[in-house]
Motif scaffolding. Structure first.
Motif, PDB file in Angstrom:
ATOM      1  N   CYS A  29      34.759  46.688  35.036  1.00 22.30           N
ATOM      2  CA  CYS A  29      34.569  45.463  34.262  1.00 22.30           C
ATOM      3  C   CYS A  29      34.379  44.293  35.228  1.00 22.30           C
ATOM      4  CB  CYS A  29      35.774  45.221  33.365  1.00 22.30           C
ATOM      5  SG  CYS A  29      35.720  43.644  32.487  1.00 22.30           S
ATOM      6  N   LYS A  30      33.575  43.341  34.805  1.00 18.57           N
ATOM      7  CA  LYS A  30      33.284  42.192  35.656  1.00 18.57           C
ATOM      8  C   LYS A  30      34.566  41.426  36.016  1.00 18.57           C
ATOM      9  CE  LYS A  30      29.968  38.376  35.969  1.00 18.57           C
ATOM     10  NZ  LYS A  30      28.874  37.652  35.274  1.00 18.57           N
ATOM     11  N   GLU A  31      35.522  41.405  35.116  1.00 14.62           N
ATOM     12  CA  GLU A  31      36.770  40.678  35.355  1.00 14.62           C
ATOM     13  C   GLU A  31      37.673  41.377  36.372  1.00 14.62           C
ATOM     14  OE1 GLU A  31      38.846  39.344  31.884  1.00 14.62           O
ATOM     15  OE2 GLU A  31      36.989  39.126  30.749  1.00 14.62           O
ATOM     16  N   ASN A  32      37.370  42.626  36.720  1.00 10.27           N
ATOM     17  CA  ASN A  32      38.145  43.336  37.735  1.00 10.27           C
ATOM     18  C   ASN A  32      37.654  43.045  39.149  1.00 10.27           C
ATOM     19  OD1 ASN A  32      38.650  45.952  35.434  1.00 10.27           O
ATOM     20  ND2 ASN A  32      40.314  44.897  36.508  1.00 10.27           N
ATOM     21  N   ARG A  33      36.618  42.182  39.276  1.00 10.19           N
ATOM     22  CA  ARG A  33      36.115  41.861  40.611  1.00 10.19           C
ATOM     23  C   ARG A  33      37.224  41.254  41.491  1.00 10.19           C
ATOM     24  NH1 ARG A  33      30.929  40.637  42.629  1.00 10.19           N
ATOM     25  NH2 ARG A  33      30.052  40.667  40.521  1.00 10.19           N
ATOM     26  N   LYS A  34      38.066  40.404  40.869  1.00 14.57           N
ATOM     27  CA  LYS A  34      39.138  39.752  41.637  1.00 14.57           C
ATOM     28  C   LYS A  34      40.120  40.782  42.212  1.00 14.57           C
ATOM     29  CE  LYS A  34      42.105  38.862  37.603  1.00 14.57           C
ATOM     30  NZ  LYS A  34      41.303  39.678  36.679  1.00 14.57           N
ATOM     31  N   ASP A  35      40.361  41.872  41.481  1.00 17.70           N
ATOM     32  CA  ASP A  35      41.260  42.917  41.975  1.00 17.70           C
ATOM     33  C   ASP A  35      40.664  43.630  43.168  1.00 17.70           C
ATOM     34  OD1 ASP A  35      43.279  42.630  39.851  1.00 17.70           O
ATOM     35  OD2 ASP A  35      41.673  43.364  38.542  1.00 17.70           O
ATOM     36  N   VAL A  36      39.365  43.845  43.154  1.00 17.88           N
ATOM     37  CA  VAL A  36      38.689  44.513  44.271  1.00 17.88           C
ATOM     38  C   VAL A  36      38.748  43.635  45.515  1.00 17.88           C
ATOM     39  CG1 VAL A  36      36.499  45.464  45.083  1.00 17.88           C
ATOM     40  CG2 VAL A  36      37.206  45.792  42.703  1.00 17.88           C
ATOM     41  N   GLU A  37      38.577  42.331  45.316  1.00 16.36           N
ATOM     42  CA  GLU A  37      38.562  41.411  46.457  1.00 16.36           C
ATOM     43  C   GLU A  37      39.921  41.322  47.152  1.00 16.36           C
ATOM     44  OE1 GLU A  37      37.227  37.843  44.657  1.00 16.36           O
ATOM     45  OE2 GLU A  37      35.092  38.411  44.667  1.00 16.36           O
ATOM     46  N   GLU A  38      41.008  41.656  46.442  1.00 15.79           N
ATOM     47  CA  GLU A  38      42.344  41.609  47.049  1.00 15.79           C
ATOM     48  C   GLU A  38      42.631  42.816  47.930  1.00 15.79           C
ATOM     49  OE1 GLU A  38      45.287  41.173  44.065  1.00 15.79           O
ATOM     50  OE2 GLU A  38      44.762  39.100  43.579  1.00 15.79           O
ATOM     51  N   ILE A  39      41.830  43.876  47.834  1.00 19.40           N
ATOM     52  CA  ILE A  39      42.074  45.106  48.588  1.00 19.40           C
ATOM     53  C   ILE A  39      41.468  44.965  49.979  1.00 19.40           C
ATOM     54  CG2 ILE A  39      41.750  47.609  48.604  1.00 19.40           C
ATOM     55  CD1 ILE A  39      41.392  47.447  45.561  1.00 19.40           C
ATOM     56  N   ASN A  40      42.154  45.503  50.952  1.00 17.89           N
ATOM     57  CA  ASN A  40      41.665  45.494  52.337  1.00 17.89           C
ATOM     58  C   ASN A  40      40.283  46.161  52.392  1.00 17.89           C
ATOM     59  OD1 ASN A  40      41.209  45.914  55.079  1.00 17.89           O
ATOM     60  ND2 ASN A  40      43.399  46.192  55.508  1.00 17.89           N
ATOM     61  N   GLY A  41      39.348  45.444  52.967  1.00 14.69           N
ATOM     62  CA  GLY A  41      37.969  45.943  53.021  1.00 14.69           C
ATOM     63  C   GLY A  41      37.817  47.259  53.745  1.00 14.69           C
ATOM     64  N   ASP A  42      38.711  47.549  54.690  1.00 18.25           N
ATOM     65  CA  ASP A  42      38.610  48.816  55.439  1.00 18.25           C
ATOM     66  C   ASP A  42      38.815  50.017  54.528  1.00 18.25           C
ATOM     67  OD1 ASP A  42      38.216  47.357  57.716  1.00 18.25           O
ATOM     68  OD2 ASP A  42      40.335  47.361  58.309  1.00 18.25           O
ATOM     69  N   TYR A  43      39.592  49.823  53.448  1.00 15.94           N
ATOM     70  CA  TYR A  43      39.870  50.935  52.544  1.00 15.94           C
ATOM     71  C   TYR A  43      38.684  51.228  51.620  1.00 15.94           C
ATOM     72  CZ  TYR A  43      44.731  50.011  53.881  1.00 15.94           C
ATOM     73  OH  TYR A  43      45.896  49.814  54.581  1.00 15.94           O
ATOM     74  N   LEU A  44      37.717  50.293  51.512  1.00 17.46           N
ATOM     75  CA  LEU A  44      36.645  50.409  50.520  1.00 17.46           C
ATOM     76  C   LEU A  44      35.287  50.719  51.126  1.00 17.46           C
ATOM     77  CD1 LEU A  44      37.627  47.346  48.298  1.00 17.46           C
ATOM     78  CD2 LEU A  44      38.324  49.721  48.033  1.00 17.46           C
TER      79      LEU A  44
END
Length: 812
Positions: A768-783
């Protein structure tokens, strides 16, 4: 009677009671002194002083003394009587005896029924013992006879002095427990002043040393004045004893005995103007003087201390009152440790001891920053909630170290008695303060970091509701006057930093939740578990099992295999157990001198941990229509799941759901079917398919319960794929809730879900578009390696997920 000791014939107040001898007024008691030479037998006495003219009964027990008495009686000789300095001396020499004694004659020897011999001796004249000439068969000594100076017979001052002594002595004899009336009568009628003075000296209830000092005085007038001083002193003591007895006198029986004795002690304390335990009271007051407590506390302490002063140590209330006073004085009233405001140091300590937990660390650093700028603020009440084994409890100790505060902890699990928090009232037997006050006593400061462990496990019953008692403790507006039932004095808890821990917020009452700042401590992801094991768990277990750090190495890929194949949890508690098991196997090999690999590889784990216990789902391809990969959150981390949909011919369009689904998940399936039916034209689905085909939705791993709304988009995609037989895009997963209008809603657990997708080999994720903020909080190395598609409508999901290519199906 004990052997080799002289004992008194009778006594008054443990002192000598001389025998009254008849004598004339002018008798000087020198009869027979012409037969006394320089050498005389010496009879040593214990604790007895003989004076001229006075007769004393003496029980003779020592062998040498018996020989001396027999020899003196046989030859009708005078003897020298001297008191020895120490009672315990059995064979006294010259240095063991006083050098002033009295020449005495033996009046009578009595053989007693018990086998002892009693000798009555009468004093004649004083002498100075110059030396002991022989010690066998008894003591013999060289003496020099001393003369007494006696005032004139008609000296009025001396007569008045003797009369006063006579009256006081008679009063003291009369005040004895069993007054000897004949003795008093004979003494009153005696007119010999020398005898009267010396008899009173012998009868005086003082020590042998003081009597010896009277015997040393040559002048009878001086001896009489000194005697009068001692008589007055002893008579006043006797009157005081009588006064105390009169104050406490009453008719008593056996049941009143204890009360009577206590009253006597109290009266003695009043007369002395102090307390038997005055030293202890003094120490308490000295401690209190060093306290910087509020005025109302000082007043309460002084009030309770005065109560303690009035109690006797044998009273049952004494120990209770002492314990209460000690509790007041030992509490750290307005005593605080100084916070360490070095933010870099605090961050370093938190990072060193705990990997991850960024939100919690950030909150602690923020609190420290405000304290540094403002200098004073009410400490926050933080509640860390999350699954077991993620380090909520151990985090409290790290926070205390980072802030340079003392650490206190109480476990609330299973607590059901309100008194554990508030304490018992002092009226109860065995009363004590609550755990809050007890821990403050232990740490000795009023601003510790206080961990309230397992606050969600508090229970209530007929003994009260501890959760309600915690409302006062955890309310910053109330806890500055926290009231403990035992202490019964308001205590300031506003500077205490409370950190509560919980696994489940649903069991905590809403008023209690409202008083705490909730911080979620989510489960660790794979990468975090690997780092925690590598940095903390493995070094700890190596040390615990006595294995050197250089003996064997653990690559991160090996740790990852342990996490992935042998544990399934949110925290690292089970991981710690598996590492401990592995270390035990290694320790056995090392102790048996068997070869140990320098590096433990993933393929070696079977030998140490056995067969793999868990297998993660992997992406299975897109060969079948109707099979879509979804993302799920579980208590032990994220995982992928497959939604399978299939069609079978049948009238009525029946919907079947299997796979141990919860109500919410079943509703998502029904909602998905209704949405597709309503928008069949949008997806090029003929209307007759809903009338002539039955739908079956299944989620594999049927033994595991599944529920939640986040599989909504997955079910829509699966059903559209089944109805249209269009293939699903490769390496694609999705998660999100749907509405009847086709809107995609946000869901939780994004971090765990995305990491599960990455582990399963997924390349693209629809959110969902509103979950973008949750993705941004995760360490980029994990993604790294993941591509995200953020959508708002289900039609976007279908366009992204389904290919134009169709699966060949003979049924269609």
């Amino acid at each position: 009677m004990k052997e080799n000791k002289e004992f008194l014939f009778s006594d008054m107040e443990n002192m000598i009671m001389p025998v009254i001898m008849e004598c004339d007024a002018d008798d000087d008691f020198t009869q027979g002194m012409d037969r006394v030479g320089e050498l005389v037998p010496i009879l040593p006495l214990r604790n007895m002083i003989l004076f001229p003219g006075v007769a004393l009964p003496v029980i003779v027990g020592r062998v040498k003394s018996m020989r001396l008495i027999k020899e003196a009686v046989k030859k009708k000789k005078m003897i020298g009587v001297v008191c020895q300095k120490e009672l315990e001396t059995e064979e006294p020499g010259y240095d063991d005896l006083y050098n002033i004694g009295v020449v005495a004659s033996i009046v009578r020897v009595l053989e007693m029924p018990d086998g002892n011999t009693t000798v009555i001796i009468q004093g004649k004249k004083r002498f100075e013992l110059q030396e002991i000439t022989t010690s066998e068969p008894f003591l013999n000594g060289r003496i020099r006879v001393l003369d007494d100076s006696r005032p004139e017979k008609d000296d009025p001052e001396f007569q008045a002095l003797v009369s006063t002594i006579k009256d006081l002595t008679i009063k003291m004899l009369a005040a004895s427990n069993e007054p000897a009336r004949d003795l008093i009568h004979s003494f009153r009628n005696n007119q010999n002043v020398t005898y009267l003075v010396n008899f009173s000296c012998s009868n005086l209830p003082v020590t042998a040393e003081e009597k010896q000092s009277l015997l040393r005085i040559d002048d009878l007038r001086d001896r009489a004045y000194r005697l009068l001083f001692l008589l007055n002193r002893e008579f006043q003591l006797l009157q005081l004893k009588a006064s105390i007895q009169m104050k406490t006198h009453e008719d008593i029986n056996q049941q009143q005995r204890e009360y009577f004795l206590q009253q006597q002690i109290k009266t003695i304390q009043e007369e002395l103007g102090g307390n038997i335990n005055e030293l202890e009271i003094k120490e308490l007051r000295e401690k209190a003087a060093l306290k910087s407590w509020p005025a109302y506390v000082g007043e309460a302490f002084e009030r309770e201390l005065r109560k303690l002063e009035r109690l006797h140590p044998q009273s049952p209330d004494y120990s209770i009152q002492t314990q209460y006073v000690q509790t007041i004085i030992n509490l750290p009233w307005q005593e605080y440790t100084t916070d360490n405001f070095n933010l870099k140091h605090a961050q370093k300590v938190l990072d060193k001891q705990h990997y991850g937990l960024e939100k919690v660390k950030e909150r602690i650093i923020e609190h420290l920053a405000v304290l540094k700028l403002k200098g004073d603020m009410k400490s926050p009440i933080i509640c860390l909630y999350g699954p077991p084994g993620v380090g909520k409890t151990s985090l409290g100790r790290s926070v205390a170290e980072a802030l340079n505060r003392k650490y206190a902890r109480i476990s609330l699990g299973g607590l059901h008695d309100e008194a554990e928090i508030r304490g018992h009232r002092r009226t109860y037997i065995g009363a004590m303060s609550g755990r809050i006050i007890q821990n403050l006593l232990k740490v000795g400061t009023s601003n510790p970091v206080f961990v309230l462990d397992e606050i969600d496990k508090v229970s209530s019953n007929f003994k009260g509701d501890p959760a309600s008692a915690l409302l006062e403790v955890l309310d910053p507006e109330q806890n500055n006057t926290f009231h403990d039932n035992y202490l019964d004095i308001d205590y300031d808890l506003s500077k205490v930093m409370f950190i509560a821990t919980a696994n489940n917020l649903n069991t905590i009452s809403q008023p209690l939740l409202d008083r705490m700042e909730l911080i979620e401590v989510s489960g660790y992801i794979m990468e975090e578990k690997v780092e925690i094991a590598y940095r903390h768990l493995i070094p700890k277990q190596l040390d615990a099992h006595g294995i050197g750090k250089d003996i064997i190495k653990f690559p991160k890929k090996t740790i990852q295999k342990i996490v992935d194949a042998y544990t399934r949890e949110s925290g690292v508690r089970e991981l710690d157990k598996k590492i401990a098991k592995l270390m035990r196997k290694l320790a056995r090999k090392i102790a048996s001198d068997e070869p140990v690999p320098a590096q433990l590889l993933p393929e070696d784990l079977y030998e140490y941990l056995g067969a793999e216990e868990y297998a993660r789902d992997k992406y299975q391809g897109n060969d079948y229509a109707g099979v879509v990969t979804g993302l799920a959150w579980t208590a032990v981390g994220g995982d992928i799941l497959f939604i399978e949909a299939s069609l079978s011919k049948g009238k009525g369009g029946k919907l079947t759901m299997t796979g141990n689904l919860g109500d919410v998940m079943k509703e998502s399936a029904m909602l998905a079917l209704e949405y597709i039916h309503a928008h069949a034209a949008l997806f090029d689905i003929p209307e007759e398919m809903f009338e002539n085909w039955n739908v079956h939705v299944h989620v594999p791993q049927g033994a595991i319960p599944k529920d939640g709304p986040s599989a909504g988009v997955t079910m829509v995609t699966s059903l559209v794929s089944a109805f249209t037989q269009r293939k699903v895009k490769k390496n694609l997963a999705m998660t999100g809730e749907i509405t009847l209008r086709g809107k995609v809603l946000p869901v939780g657990g994004i971090k765990e879900k995305l990491l599960a997708a990455k582990r399963a080999g997924i390349k693209e994720v629809i959110l969902c578009k509103e979950n973008r903020k949750d993705v941004e909080e995760i360490n980029g190395d994990y993604l790294k390696g993941l591509t995200f598609h953020f959508v708002e409508d289900i039609s976007e999901v279908i366009n992204l997920a389904l290919l134009k290519q169709r699966v060949e199906n003979p049924q269609f």
